[in-house]
Design an enzyme around this catalytic site. Structure first.
Site, short mmCIF file in Angstrom:
data_model
loop_
_atom_site.label_atom_id
_atom_site.label_comp_id
_atom_site.label_asym_id
_atom_site.label_seq_id
_atom_site.Cartn_x
_atom_site.Cartn_y
_atom_site.Cartn_z
N ASP A 1 1.81 0.76 -8.82
CA ASP A 1 0.48 1.21 -8.59
C ASP A 1 0.31 2.48 -8.82
O ASP A 1 1.21 3.59 -8.38
CB ASP A 1 0.13 0.64 -7.07
CG ASP A 1 -0.09 -0.76 -6.89
OD1 ASP A 1 -0.58 -1.46 -7.84
OD2 ASP A 1 0.52 -1.19 -5.96
N ARG B 1 -4.62 -5.15 1.81
CA ARG B 1 -3.72 -4.39 1.39
C ARG B 1 -3.85 -2.89 2.17
O ARG B 1 -4.95 -2.48 2.52
CB ARG B 1 -3.94 -4.13 -0.08
CG ARG B 1 -2.91 -3.20 -0.57
CD ARG B 1 -3.65 -2.47 -2.17
NE ARG B 1 -3.07 -1.39 -2.38
CZ ARG B 1 -2.18 -1.39 -3.14
NH1 ARG B 1 -1.71 -2.50 -4.10
NH2 ARG B 1 -1.38 -0.23 -3.72
N HIS C 1 5.67 -4.86 -9.30
CA HIS C 1 5.16 -6.29 -8.65
C HIS C 1 4.24 -6.72 -9.74
O HIS C 1 3.75 -6.07 -10.42
CB HIS C 1 4.59 -5.97 -7.15
CG HIS C 1 3.50 -5.05 -7.26
ND1 HIS C 1 3.64 -3.74 -7.08
CD2 HIS C 1 2.03 -5.41 -7.27
CE1 HIS C 1 2.44 -3.15 -7.16
NE2 HIS C 1 1.46 -3.80 -7.23
N HIS D 1 3.75 -4.17 -12.92
CA HIS D 1 3.28 -2.71 -12.73
C HIS D 1 3.82 -2.28 -11.30
O HIS D 1 4.16 -2.86 -10.63
CB HIS D 1 1.71 -2.55 -12.83
CG HIS D 1 1.09 -3.32 -11.59
ND1 HIS D 1 1.07 -4.59 -11.63
CD2 HIS D 1 0.44 -2.87 -10.60
CE1 HIS D 1 0.24 -5.11 -10.58
NE2 HIS D 1 0.14 -4.01 -9.85
FE LIG Z 1 -0.42 -3.67 -8.01
#
Ligand SMILES: [Fe+2]
Length: 269
Positions: A108, A259, A245, A106
């Site tokens: 984001d 993140r 990713h 996917h």
């Molecule tokens: Fe992700």
């Protein structure tokens, strides 16, 4: 902007596969903000898709935030996440990832009108083994299609939604081109992903499903990929559109990654 300025800044980009990813040498963890470094790094991000940095100790929260300044302004509230987190960074839940579809390919937040431009990760807590992250080049995915499929896809619009991700804090839909062009490299890339892309507009359900299934399988081609084995002191920064990713849910015990997400504009043809 080009990455030709890298040498004069003491930076070196070492390709880690033939298609995607580079290890960056010569950058300090708390950068001295050499003039031109952010521009050069941004160019490299669009060129290589994902950049890896290796430092000799686990990255603290202040170090992570300082390093992020090289890549832009972090997005205060990344809405399409399941974590509530301490803004601006988010620590992932150290639970098995299978429930949360982070272990499928996917990009984001593509159900947003303006999905994130880039993101960075560093480990906080790692399992003894496993739990790697992979990235796939969407330049390579586009260039790996025959001219027949390229002509079919170029110009199509695609509906993205959060329908497959009901655990996210907010729901959203957006329409984006199936093929977009990178504003820095001017290269075209495939822009559909198996988490958010719901259907191709202007096609029957059956046509759309068959084509999307083929494209999702196409993204899963090893020649398009790079795989990172995490260790303390590693930072990965990726361009969200140039790449997709996924995590690998092959570990036991906790795995927590920190993140940051950088705001993006509207993806364009
Ligand atoms: Fe992700």
């Amino acid at each position: 902007m080009t990455i030709d300025t890298a040498a004069s800044l003491g930076l070196r980009f070492e390709r880690v596969t033939g298609t995607i990813g580079a290890l960056v040498h010569g950058l300090e963890l708390v950068p001295t903000r050499a003039a031109g470094a952010p521009d050069t790094l941004r160019c490299a991000l669009h060129e290589f898709g994902v950049l890896f940095f290796e430092f000799d100790h686990a990255i603290s929260a202040p170090e992570f935030l300082a390093f992020a300044q090289l890549f832009g302004e972090p997005e205060e509230k990344y809405k399409l996440t399941l974590a509530r987190g301490e803004a601006p960074y988010i620590d992932s839940d150290p639970v098995p990832m299978k429930e949360f579809r982070v272990n499928v390919w996917h990009s984001d937040g593509t159900a947003l009108e303006c999905p994130p431009q880039s993101a960075m990760l560093t480990p906080v807590e790692l399992p003894e083994t496993g739990g790697d992250t992979l990235w796939a080049s969407m330049y390579a995915a586009w260039e790996g299609l025959s001219s027949h499929y390229q002509s079919l896809l170029d110009g199509l619009d695609v509906l993205h939604s959060t329908a497959r991700l009901p655990f996210l804090r907010e729901s959203s839909t957006a329409v984006h081109p199936a093929v977009i062009r990178d504003p820095v490299t001017a290269r075209k890339m495939l822009f559909v992903n198996s988490n958010y892309t719901e259907r191709i507009l202007g096609m029957s359900d059956r046509e759309s499903e068959a084509l999307l299934r083929m494209l999702f399988e196409h993204v899963n081609t090893p020649e398009f990929h790079v795989r990172l084995r995490w260790r303390p002191g590693v930072i990965a920064v990726w361009e969200e559109r140039v790449t997709q990713h996924r995590g690998v849910a092959d570990f036991v015990g906790p795995r927590k990654l920190r993140r940051l997400t950088f705001a993006g504009d509207r993806p364009r043809r």
